[in-house]
Write an enzyme that holds these catalytic residues in place. Structure first.
Site, PDB file in Angstrom:
ATOM      1  N   LYS A   1       0.844  -1.198   0.000  1.00 48.70           N
ATOM      2  CA  LYS A   1       0.000   0.000   0.000  1.00 48.70           C
ATOM      3  C   LYS A   1       0.877   1.244   0.000  1.00 48.70           C
ATOM      4  O   LYS A   1       1.954   1.260   0.603  1.00 48.70           O
ATOM      5  CB  LYS A   1      -0.877  -0.053   1.252  1.00 48.70           C
ATOM      6  CG  LYS A   1      -1.930   1.021   1.352  1.00 48.70           C
ATOM      7  CD  LYS A   1      -2.833   0.733   2.543  1.00 48.70           C
ATOM      8  CE  LYS A   1      -3.839   1.836   2.723  1.00 48.70           C
ATOM      9  NZ  LYS A   1      -4.667   1.630   3.910  1.00 48.70           N
TER      10      LYS A   1
ATOM     11  N   SER B   1      -9.579   1.439   3.605  1.00 47.94           N
ATOM     12  CA  SER B   1      -8.920   2.271   2.620  1.00 47.94           C
ATOM     13  C   SER B   1      -7.851   1.526   1.805  1.00 47.94           C
ATOM     14  O   SER B   1      -7.253   2.115   0.907  1.00 47.94           O
ATOM     15  CB  SER B   1      -8.245   3.434   3.322  1.00 47.94           C
ATOM     16  OG  SER B   1      -7.400   2.950   4.333  1.00 47.94           O
TER      17      SER B   1
ATOM     18  N   SER C   1      -9.545  -0.810   7.782  1.00 52.94           N
ATOM     19  CA  SER C   1      -9.063  -0.531   6.432  1.00 52.94           C
ATOM     20  C   SER C   1      -8.502  -1.710   5.668  1.00 52.94           C
ATOM     21  O   SER C   1      -8.277  -1.596   4.481  1.00 52.94           O
ATOM     22  CB  SER C   1      -7.984   0.554   6.476  1.00 52.94           C
ATOM     23  OG  SER C   1      -8.536   1.736   6.984  1.00 52.94           O
TER      24      SER C   1
END
Lengths: 517, 130
Positions: free
Chosen positions: A69, A164, A188
């Site tokens: 990420k 997210s 997330s």
């Protein structure tokens, strides 16, 4: 299985890497990746190939393509957190977890998309645009969707990935990599995992180092792991967990990587079903799946009991206060002087800071910083911040009480419904959405407990739905063992994507259950 | 170049949008927040977001927390570990300076400090000046 294939020479790391890169190119419309590090990835693959030829692979992860990420620092690769503030920022160092993966020989394909600074529950608010759920293009979803005109629907009917860590989930789900790192502060990692049909593991707070993970909420952040099956998650966990002298919030106990046993007898287990997780807004489909899962355990002989976590409904309010307060503090480092975006305003230091931050942050981030500052004002400190901390203790105590009463693990839904279409999602603003979507995943972060979302079944719309297991602190082995048993029972279907089928020669045929261990 | 939008719309008669009294934020409070955070609300929507956030957070008051200690960290039962004060890495001045936009030799360059942000009524003149 891919690891075995690599060892036996059936496929080489460079071939694997190239196929994944080609797949990334053909799935560009998913917008899962912000940066694709082609050259470095191929170089790493070549190194790995040399090792295999010598018969000395570094481990199970040698040569396996992974993605990370974009809020983890990666040396030499742009790290943006999907924000204007860090566009063009090339980190000088690797986050500890990234370094550990590279030390094991993993091939880093690129950085995945996310909500700006990991704030959000849809992966829609980054400056690089929203991430599309690969299941929107799967045959399963297309068959079930009622279309008025075919071409129009393809473009406008795509669903979100959840957030997210949406980019990471989409990358794993669309077969462009075998594992991905995400971060989990309020759900997330588990939220997009459930929406994209992959396994999302949130480890216990303090197990994995946060050094190099751009912080959101220091007391709740953890790096999360996204993979296609539970065994893979255990392997990745084994390679990145453990004490890190650079992160003083990691515990010092020795961590032993483990292999998951094949559980056959669940009769000694006690599964707790927290009744407060039957939250308002929970779709009837998911409720039915939840009951079916509970029955699955009951029929296999486990003890399934209803438990109560009375402060669950306050966890989201508590999170709201604590998160914004910590964010206000953590975002203070972005002033444009040492790194990142810097405004042209040169009148004074303060005006330069103000202008830089105004240009660099989007509405969501600025909103949270301002709310956080409000809650931290002297007149509000006691009523909001301290109060939230007290409520946090009550929430954590709820869990302690339940686990002390003999329950081994909790079974809950991960999300309120399956993935919604993007057009619907953006009708409400970020904070409202986060409030609604994080409600089932948040409490585990409050209490620092490990949790994993396992893909369970497809909804009526052909989209994945996941169920969540919450375990005792630092008992990831038990948590994942039970999750693995559950995974075997539900036999979640594989995604049927056009792009994957086209590249499906050799490599992916090796994976019936799409795993690399 | 505008530094703080806030003054602009406030003068435009948006004062009506900001009712006084707790838990609503008064105009000075908003300006104070903007200064503390060094980010601006940008427009009325930003202020409304804050008000909604405060209203949402007020639900915390429903919980009875008498006799409960605030919790800082879930690892509070364990001892915090501090490393030995030895230098193990460093000497990476060049890498660190690479990311800064304005630098001179080994210094980060900042515009002059000690100049406070303009107050609300000074906004106009400041804007004209920039």
């Amino acid at each position: 299985q891919v690891s075995v294939a690599l060892k036996e020479g059936q496929v080489t790391p460079t071939q694997l890497c190239q196929r994944c890169l080609a797949l990334i190119r053909s799935t560009k419309f998913l917008n899962a990746y912000i940066t694709v590090a082609e050259e470095t990835a191929l170089k790493q693959a070549e190194e790995s190939e040399k090792r295999y030829r010598r018969g000395q692979p570094l481990g199970v992860l040698d040569g396996i393509p992974v993605s990370v990420k974009d809020n983890f620092n990666t040396a030499g690769i742009e790290t943006t957190c999907a924000s204007n503030m860090l566009k063009g920022y090339i980190s000088p160092y690797n986050a500890t977890v990234v370094q550990k993966l590279l030390d094991q020989g993993a091939v880093l394909l690129g950085k995945t998309n996310l909500d700006e600074f990991a704030m959000g529950s849809g992966s829609t608010d980054g400056v690089f645009g929203p991430v599309r759920n690969p299941w929107s293009y799967s045959r399963q979803y297309k068959e079930k969707s009622v279309s008025k005109s075919h071409s129009e629907d393809e473009e406008s009917n795509w669903v979100i990935t959840g957030g997210s860590s949406g980019g990471s989930a989409a990358a794993v789900s669309s077969f462009t990599c075998f594992a991905a790192l995400g971060s989990d502060t309020g759900g997330s990692t588990r939220n997009p995992a459930a929406h994209c049909g992959v396994v999302g593991l949130k480890p216990t707070y303090g197990l994995i180092s946060r050094h190099g993970l751009i912080p959101l909420v220091n007391s709740m952040d953890v790096p999360g792991i996204l993979t296609r099956c539970v065994d893979d998650a255990a392997v990745v966990l084994g390679s990145i967990a453990g004490h890190d002298p650079k992160d003083s919030t990691t515990i010092q106990d020795n961590f032993m990587p483990f292999e998951l046993p094949d559980l056959t007898d669940v009769s000694k287990l006690s599964i707790g079903i927290p009744k407060e997780y039957h939250a308002p807004g929970l779709s009837s489909e998911i409720l039915a799946l939840w009951s079916k899962a509970a029955d699955l355990f009951k029929d296999a002989g486990a003890k399934v009991i209803e438990v109560s976590l009375p402060h669950t409904r306050y966890s989201i309010v508590c999170y709201h206060v604590l998160c914004t307060a910590e964010v206000a503090s953590n975002m203070a480092r972005f002033d444009g002087l040492e790194y990142g975006h810097r405004s042209d305003m040169n009148e004074s230091t303060e005006s330069m800071y103000a202008a830089t931050r105004r240009e660099g942050f989007n509405d969501v981030v600025r909103g949270r910083i301002l709310s956080g500052n409000y809650f931290l004002l002297k007149q509000n400190y006691e009523n909001y911040f301290i109060k939230a901390q007290k409520v946090r203790r009550l929430i954590a105590n709820d869990f302690v009480k339940v686990f002390r009463s003999g329950v081994d693990i909790l079974l809950t839904p991960t999300t309120l419904s399956d993935a919604v279409p993007y057009m619907e999602f953006i009708k409400e603003d970020n904070r409202t959405r986060s409030t609604q979507d994080d409600i089932l995943t948040q409490a585990a972060n409050m209490a620092g407990l490990p949790a994993v979302s396992v893909p369970t079944a497809l909804s009526e719309k052909g989209l994945p739905v996941g169920l969540q297991f919450i375990g005792r602190s630092f008992q990831e082995k038990q948590l994942l063992t039970i999750a693995k048993w559950f995974e075997k029972q539900v036999k979640f279907p594989m995604i049927q994507l056009e792009e994957v089928k086209r590249l499906d020669h050799g490599v992916f045929q090796h994976q019936k259950s799409a795993s690399f261990s | 170049m505008r530094v703080l939008w806030f003054g602009r719309w406030l003068r435009a008669g948006a004062a009506a949008m900001v009712p006084a009294g707790p838990p609503r934020a008064a105009a000075e409070l908003l300006a104070h927040l903007e200064r503390l955070a060094l980010v601006d609300f940008r427009d009325a929507e930003g202020v409304e977001r804050l008000q909604k956030a405060i209203q949402f957070a007020d639900r915390l008051q429903e919980v009875n927390t008498d006799g409960v200690e605030p919790m800082d960290s879930v690892l509070e039962d364990r001892c915090l570990y501090l490393r030995e004060d030895n230098v193990t890495e460093g000497n990476c001045t060049k890498e660190l300076l690479k990311n800064a936009r304005e630098k001179v030799e080994e210094y980060f360059v900042a515009p002059p400090g000690n100049i406070p942000l303009p107050k609300l009524d000074e906004q106009e003149t400041f804007l004209q000046g920039s």
